[in-house]
Design a protein around this motif. Structure first.
Motif, PDB file in Angstrom:
ATOM      1  N   PRO A 175      -7.974  51.347  27.701  1.00  0.00           N
ATOM      2  CA  PRO A 175      -8.270  50.770  29.014  1.00  0.00           C
ATOM      3  C   PRO A 175      -7.758  49.339  29.172  1.00  0.00           C
ATOM      4  O   PRO A 175      -7.555  48.876  30.281  1.00  0.00           O
ATOM      5  N   THR A 176      -7.529  48.634  28.066  1.00  0.00           N
ATOM      6  CA  THR A 176      -7.020  47.265  28.147  1.00  0.00           C
ATOM      7  C   THR A 176      -5.508  47.213  28.005  1.00  0.00           C
ATOM      8  O   THR A 176      -4.954  46.161  27.742  1.00  0.00           O
ATOM      9  N   GLU A 177      -4.837  48.361  28.143  1.00  0.00           N
ATOM     10  CA  GLU A 177      -3.383  48.489  28.039  1.00  0.00           C
ATOM     11  C   GLU A 177      -2.865  48.179  26.644  1.00  0.00           C
ATOM     12  O   GLU A 177      -1.683  47.948  26.464  1.00  0.00           O
ATOM     13  N   LYS A 178      -3.735  48.139  25.644  1.00  0.00           N
ATOM     14  CA  LYS A 178      -3.291  47.992  24.266  1.00  0.00           C
ATOM     15  C   LYS A 178      -3.273  49.370  23.635  1.00  0.00           C
ATOM     16  O   LYS A 178      -4.090  50.222  23.961  1.00  0.00           O
ATOM     17  N   GLU A 179      -2.356  49.572  22.710  1.00  0.00           N
ATOM     18  CA  GLU A 179      -2.264  50.874  22.068  1.00  0.00           C
ATOM     19  C   GLU A 179      -3.360  51.016  21.022  1.00  0.00           C
ATOM     20  O   GLU A 179      -3.722  50.062  20.335  1.00  0.00           O
ATOM     21  N   GLN A 180      -3.867  52.225  20.910  1.00  0.00           N
ATOM     22  CA  GLN A 180      -4.910  52.546  19.941  1.00  0.00           C
ATOM     23  C   GLN A 180      -4.664  53.958  19.443  1.00  0.00           C
ATOM     24  O   GLN A 180      -3.893  54.704  20.011  1.00  0.00           O
ATOM     25  N   ILE A 181      -5.356  54.315  18.368  1.00  0.00           N
ATOM     26  CA  ILE A 181      -5.214  55.650  17.792  1.00  0.00           C
ATOM     27  C   ILE A 181      -6.467  56.448  18.113  1.00  0.00           C
ATOM     28  O   ILE A 181      -7.577  55.999  17.827  1.00  0.00           O
ATOM     29  N   ASP A 182      -6.291  57.614  18.708  1.00  0.00           N
ATOM     30  CA  ASP A 182      -7.394  58.543  18.958  1.00  0.00           C
ATOM     31  C   ASP A 182      -7.298  59.673  17.940  1.00  0.00           C
ATOM     32  O   ASP A 182      -6.273  60.335  17.844  1.00  0.00           O
ATOM     33  N   VAL A 183      -8.381  59.865  17.189  1.00  0.00           N
ATOM     34  CA  VAL A 183      -8.447  60.930  16.186  1.00  0.00           C
ATOM     35  C   VAL A 183      -9.530  61.892  16.616  1.00  0.00           C
ATOM     36  O   VAL A 183     -10.654  61.485  16.913  1.00  0.00           O
ATOM     37  N   GLN A 184      -9.219  63.186  16.631  1.00  0.00           N
ATOM     38  CA  GLN A 184     -10.212  64.184  17.016  1.00  0.00           C
ATOM     39  C   GLN A 184     -11.179  64.386  15.868  1.00  0.00           C
ATOM     40  O   GLN A 184     -10.784  64.509  14.718  1.00  0.00           O
ATOM     41  N   GLY A 185     -12.449  64.417  16.194  1.00  0.00           N
ATOM     42  CA  GLY A 185     -13.474  64.655  15.191  1.00  0.00           C
ATOM     43  C   GLY A 185     -14.268  63.407  14.867  1.00  0.00           C
ATOM     44  O   GLY A 185     -13.863  62.289  15.154  1.00  0.00           O
ATOM     45  N   ASP A 186     -15.411  63.626  14.215  1.00  0.00           N
ATOM     46  CA  ASP A 186     -16.314  62.538  13.827  1.00  0.00           C
ATOM     47  C   ASP A 186     -15.974  62.096  12.411  1.00  0.00           C
ATOM     48  O   ASP A 186     -16.557  62.564  11.444  1.00  0.00           O
ATOM     49  N   ILE A 187     -15.022  61.191  12.289  1.00  0.00           N
ATOM     50  CA  ILE A 187     -14.611  60.713  10.968  1.00  0.00           C
ATOM     51  C   ILE A 187     -14.849  59.214  10.837  1.00  0.00           C
ATOM     52  O   ILE A 187     -14.257  58.558   9.999  1.00  0.00           O
ATOM     53  N   ALA A 188     -15.726  58.674  11.653  1.00  0.00           N
ATOM     54  CA  ALA A 188     -15.903  57.229  11.747  1.00  0.00           C
ATOM     55  C   ALA A 188     -16.248  56.582  10.407  1.00  0.00           C
ATOM     56  O   ALA A 188     -15.719  55.523  10.077  1.00  0.00           O
ATOM     57  N   TYR A 189     -17.113  57.198   9.619  1.00  0.00           N
ATOM     58  CA  TYR A 189     -17.535  56.546   8.379  1.00  0.00           C
ATOM     59  C   TYR A 189     -16.594  56.842   7.221  1.00  0.00           C
ATOM     60  O   TYR A 189     -16.517  56.071   6.264  1.00  0.00           O
ATOM     61  N   ASP A 190     -15.852  57.938   7.279  1.00  0.00           N
ATOM     62  CA  ASP A 190     -14.890  58.240   6.229  1.00  0.00           C
ATOM     63  C   ASP A 190     -13.608  57.431   6.396  1.00  0.00           C
ATOM     64  O   ASP A 190     -12.874  57.223   5.434  1.00  0.00           O
ATOM     65  N   ILE A 191     -13.358  56.989   7.604  1.00  0.00           N
ATOM     66  CA  ILE A 191     -12.083  56.339   7.904  1.00  0.00           C
ATOM     67  C   ILE A 191     -11.983  54.933   7.310  1.00  0.00           C
ATOM     68  O   ILE A 191     -10.898  54.462   7.007  1.00  0.00           O
ATOM     69  N   VAL A 192     -13.104  54.265   7.090  1.00  0.00           N
ATOM     70  CA  VAL A 192     -13.089  52.889   6.571  1.00  0.00           C
ATOM     71  C   VAL A 192     -12.468  52.859   5.183  1.00  0.00           C
ATOM     72  O   VAL A 192     -11.578  52.049   4.903  1.00  0.00           O
ATOM     73  N   GLU A 193     -12.905  53.730   4.312  1.00  0.00           N
ATOM     74  CA  GLU A 193     -12.368  53.785   2.952  1.00  0.00           C
ATOM     75  C   GLU A 193     -10.891  54.157   2.972  1.00  0.00           C
ATOM     76  O   GLU A 193     -10.091  53.598   2.226  1.00  0.00           O
ATOM     77  N   PHE A 194     -10.519  55.085   3.841  1.00  0.00           N
ATOM     78  CA  PHE A 194      -9.122  55.496   3.939  1.00  0.00           C
ATOM     79  C   PHE A 194      -8.238  54.338   4.405  1.00  0.00           C
ATOM     80  O   PHE A 194      -7.156  54.130   3.859  1.00  0.00           O
ATOM     81  N   ILE A 195      -8.702  53.568   5.364  1.00  0.00           N
ATOM     82  CA  ILE A 195      -7.904  52.438   5.873  1.00  0.00           C
ATOM     83  C   ILE A 195      -7.718  51.379   4.794  1.00  0.00           C
ATOM     84  O   ILE A 195      -6.613  50.879   4.577  1.00  0.00           O
ATOM     85  N   THR A 196      -8.790  51.037   4.090  1.00  0.00           N
ATOM     86  CA  THR A 196      -8.683  49.988   3.071  1.00  0.00           C
ATOM     87  C   THR A 196      -7.857  50.446   1.874  1.00  0.00           C
ATOM     88  O   THR A 196      -7.183  49.640   1.243  1.00  0.00           O
ATOM     89  N   ASP A 197      -7.902  51.743   1.540  1.00  0.00           N
ATOM     90  CA  ASP A 197      -7.093  52.246   0.429  1.00  0.00           C
ATOM     91  C   ASP A 197      -5.617  52.353   0.813  1.00  0.00           C
ATOM     92  O   ASP A 197      -4.736  52.025   0.019  1.00  0.00           O
ATOM     93  N   THR A 198      -5.345  52.822   2.011  1.00  0.00           N
ATOM     94  CA  THR A 198      -3.966  53.059   2.429  1.00  0.00           C
ATOM     95  C   THR A 198      -3.246  51.755   2.777  1.00  0.00           C
ATOM     96  O   THR A 198      -2.074  51.589   2.450  1.00  0.00           O
ATOM     97  N   TRP A 199      -3.919  50.846   3.439  1.00  0.00           N
ATOM     98  CA  TRP A 199      -3.316  49.575   3.836  1.00  0.00           C
ATOM     99  C   TRP A 199      -4.132  48.435   3.231  1.00  0.00           C
ATOM    100  O   TRP A 199      -5.127  47.988   3.796  1.00  0.00           O
ATOM    101  N   PRO A 200      -3.717  47.931   2.070  1.00  0.00           N
ATOM    102  CA  PRO A 200      -4.497  46.876   1.401  1.00  0.00           C
ATOM    103  C   PRO A 200      -4.530  45.546   2.165  1.00  0.00           C
ATOM    104  O   PRO A 200      -5.364  44.698   1.871  1.00  0.00           O
ATOM    105  N   ASP A 201      -3.647  45.370   3.140  1.00  0.00           N
ATOM    106  CA  ASP A 201      -3.666  44.137   3.930  1.00  0.00           C
ATOM    107  C   ASP A 201      -4.877  44.065   4.856  1.00  0.00           C
ATOM    108  O   ASP A 201      -5.212  42.996   5.357  1.00  0.00           O
ATOM    109  N   VAL A 202      -5.524  45.207   5.089  1.00  0.00           N
ATOM    110  CA  VAL A 202      -6.687  45.255   5.979  1.00  0.00           C
ATOM    111  C   VAL A 202      -7.947  45.099   5.123  1.00  0.00           C
ATOM    112  O   VAL A 202      -8.332  46.024   4.410  1.00  0.00           O
TER     113      VAL A 202
END
Length: 188
Positions: free
Chosen positions: A144-171
């Protein structure tokens, strides 16, 4: 017979392309000011007065900066403050990843990931990796703010944190937040 009216000559700004009378309503009025002072001083007489005052201020600033004082160090750089139209000060955005869970049609759940691009992550690659890891559909969309974002189907909100930190160590994990009940909550 009635005389034909002469066409109106309109002076367009050389910076923003708007008619000179409307430059003050455009987004780049500060950039237009020097052009307007030089080419249309009769439209904005206040600008001409301000320009004279600003020149005087610049001279006094230069004189003050040349004075020698023992307690002020000249090696400290001046911080430039970014100003928005209307004089508001623009705050610097802290890089953070925001994860939000939304339901659609009372049954379908979508997890939205915003802000990965602030850490140098390409959103197309990230959506492919998220889709493969969680065996679901993932796509890059404009929010809605004209910025790009990623939409993922399904309830993966709590599993995604570990995946993001493991895959991209800069985050860092401290830069990841959840939106729960309209409030921003740290993921840690």
């Amino acid at each position: 017979m009635a005389e034909k009216p002469e066409p109106v000559r309109v002076l367009y700004c050389g910076v923003c392309g708007l008619p000179a009378e409307y430059c003050e309503f455009g987004s780049d009025f500060d950039k237009c000011k020097p052009w307007l002072i030089q080419n249309a001083p009769d439209l904005y007489p206040d600008l001409v007065k301000e320009a004279g005052a600003e020149d005087a201020d610049k001279v006094t600033d230069q004189l003050q900066s040349t004075c020698i004082s023992s307690n002020v160090s000249s090696s400290q750089p001046k911080e430039e403050v970014k100003r928005l139209p209307g004089g508001k000060i623009k705050k610097k955005e802290k890089p953070e990843v925001i994860i939000e869970k939304m339901t659609r049609n009372k049954r379908k759940c979508i997890t939205t990931v915003k802000g990965l691009e602030l850490f140098g992550v390409k959103l197309n690659d990230a959506s492919k990796k998220l889709g493969k890891k969680f065996a679901t559909g993932a796509s890059v969309v404009k929010g809605p703010t004209e910025k790009e974002q990623i939409d993922v189907q399904g309830d993966i909100a709590y599993d995604i944190v570990e995946f993001i930190t493991d895959t991209w160590p800069d985050v860092p994990e401290t830069a990841i937040f959840f939106i729960e009940d309209g409030k921003k909550v740290p993921a840690v």
